[in-house]
Scaffold this motif. Structure first.
Motif, PDB file in Angstrom:
ATOM      1  N   LEU A  96      20.525  45.848   9.900  1.00  0.00           N
ATOM      2  CA  LEU A  96      19.544  44.885  10.399  1.00  0.00           C
ATOM      3  C   LEU A  96      19.046  44.061   9.211  1.00  0.00           C
ATOM      4  O   LEU A  96      18.279  44.556   8.382  1.00  0.00           O
ATOM      5  CB  LEU A  96      18.378  45.615  11.076  1.00  0.00           C
ATOM      6  CG  LEU A  96      17.304  44.732  11.725  1.00  0.00           C
ATOM      7  CD1 LEU A  96      17.884  43.957  12.909  1.00  0.00           C
ATOM      8  CD2 LEU A  96      16.111  45.574  12.187  1.00  0.00           C
ATOM      9  N   GLU A  97      19.485  42.827   9.134  1.00  0.00           N
ATOM     10  CA  GLU A  97      19.082  41.958   8.035  1.00  0.00           C
ATOM     11  C   GLU A  97      17.822  41.185   8.408  1.00  0.00           C
ATOM     12  O   GLU A  97      17.732  40.644   9.501  1.00  0.00           O
ATOM     13  CB  GLU A  97      20.216  40.985   7.694  1.00  0.00           C
ATOM     14  CG  GLU A  97      21.474  41.670   7.165  1.00  0.00           C
ATOM     15  CD  GLU A  97      22.537  40.664   6.765  1.00  0.00           C
ATOM     16  OE1 GLU A  97      22.254  39.440   6.851  1.00  0.00           O
ATOM     17  OE2 GLU A  97      23.627  41.091   6.373  1.00  0.00           O
ATOM     18  N   PHE A  98      16.870  41.130   7.501  1.00  0.00           N
ATOM     19  CA  PHE A  98      15.651  40.378   7.763  1.00  0.00           C
ATOM     20  C   PHE A  98      14.954  40.046   6.453  1.00  0.00           C
ATOM     21  O   PHE A  98      15.135  40.733   5.441  1.00  0.00           O
ATOM     22  CB  PHE A  98      14.698  41.160   8.678  1.00  0.00           C
ATOM     23  CG  PHE A  98      14.287  42.512   8.149  1.00  0.00           C
ATOM     24  CD1 PHE A  98      13.162  42.649   7.338  1.00  0.00           C
ATOM     25  CD2 PHE A  98      15.009  43.656   8.470  1.00  0.00           C
ATOM     26  CE1 PHE A  98      12.766  43.887   6.852  1.00  0.00           C
ATOM     27  CE2 PHE A  98      14.627  44.896   7.996  1.00  0.00           C
ATOM     28  CZ  PHE A  98      13.513  45.018   7.196  1.00  0.00           C
ATOM     29  N   ASP A  99      14.183  38.981   6.487  1.00  0.00           N
ATOM     30  CA  ASP A  99      13.392  38.545   5.346  1.00  0.00           C
ATOM     31  C   ASP A  99      11.926  38.684   5.747  1.00  0.00           C
ATOM     32  O   ASP A  99      11.344  37.766   6.334  1.00  0.00           O
ATOM     33  CB  ASP A  99      13.732  37.096   4.997  1.00  0.00           C
ATOM     34  CG  ASP A  99      12.989  36.601   3.754  1.00  0.00           C
ATOM     35  OD1 ASP A  99      12.041  37.280   3.317  1.00  0.00           O
ATOM     36  OD2 ASP A  99      13.350  35.532   3.236  1.00  0.00           O
ATOM     37  N   LEU A 100      11.341  39.838   5.445  1.00  0.00           N
ATOM     38  CA  LEU A 100       9.974  40.119   5.872  1.00  0.00           C
ATOM     39  C   LEU A 100       8.982  39.141   5.256  1.00  0.00           C
ATOM     40  O   LEU A 100       8.011  38.732   5.912  1.00  0.00           O
ATOM     41  CB  LEU A 100       9.587  41.560   5.513  1.00  0.00           C
ATOM     42  CG  LEU A 100       8.202  42.014   5.988  1.00  0.00           C
ATOM     43  CD1 LEU A 100       8.062  41.862   7.495  1.00  0.00           C
ATOM     44  CD2 LEU A 100       7.935  43.456   5.564  1.00  0.00           C
TER      45      LEU A 100
END
Length: 243
Positions: free
Chosen positions: A111-115
């Protein structure tokens, strides 16, 4: 906006932006219950991680973080609109976010994400929400009723998505029947007047779950193709077909 609602500030801000073209005095028209719960960016990430981990057994979530937010609500860990009135609300936000990140690790999925980017947009939306009026909605509505004012409550979803009476587990996370007006607004059952129900003559469903009217034949293919070919966009009070 009642206490039974969970609110994503980012989506809420977009809705406000869309309403701005109508030149409405939104600050005087919209009030929000202090007891309504906030959807955090990590609630959405948790939703996605949970669905990915289920594989073919996934529920068909909208991935808006609604389920995980209600889980925090019933687990007594949630963050509410009223918390935004406290000076240390970001401390509570950070603690809950850190908990969610550990839970996401547990699912062990890609799960790729930029918090950091998600939070930038989120905090901007929070700033807009804080310009609105937060109220104790149960007192607000009961005062209105005692003064013989008319209160119209609008619910969402259908009874088949009710957490108790729907096609569990392929349901939403709250009460979608008329009884939800009582718990979702703080209004006593004996205060409920007329109830209007809208229903379809056939079942429709988003995501997974039982779907008795689904067609796997040539007719079903035609319906699917017709839906994919047309994109209806509301513009200047008319619907335009986009090919």
């Amino acid at each position: 906006v009642g206490n039974g609602v969970v609110i994503d500030p980012v989506i809420f801000k977009k809705e406000l932006d869309n309403l701005s073209k109508f030149k409405l005095d939104l600050k005087s028209k919209i009030v929000i219950s202090r007891k309504a719960h906030l959807i955090l960016p990590t609630h959405r990430l948790l939703d996605a991680a949970s669905e990915i981990s289920k594989g073919k057994a996934k529920i068909g979530s909208t991935l808006k973080g609604i389920g995980p937010t209600y889980m925090d609500k019933t687990g007594r860990n949630g963050m509410r609109i009223g918390d935004l009135e406290l000076e240390d609300w970001k401390d509570k936000y950070t603690a809950l976010t850190q908990k969610h990140l550990k839970m996401i690790e547990f699912f062990d999925v890609e799960l790729e994400f930029d918090l950091q980017q998600l939070e930038k947009e989120y905090f901007e939306a929070i700033a807009v929400m804080k310009e609105l009026t937060f109220i104790d909605s149960e007192a607000y509505l009961n005062d209105a009723l005692e003064n013989n004012k008319t209160v119209l409550a609008e619910g969402a979803q259908g009874s088949l998505l009710d957490i108790d009476f729907g096609t569990y587990p392929y349901v939403t996370s709250s009460t979608t029947t008329a009884a939800g007006a009582c718990t979702g607004l703080g209004v006593a059952p004996n205060k409920i007047g007329e109830v209007f129900g809208i229903f379809k003559a056939y079942t429709t469903r988003v995501g997974s779950g039982p779907f008795p009217t689904e067609l796997f034949d040539e007719d079903g293919e035609i319906l699917l193709e017709s839906i994919e070919d047309y994109d209806l966009v509301f513009n200047n009070n008319e619907y335009e077909k986009k090919y």
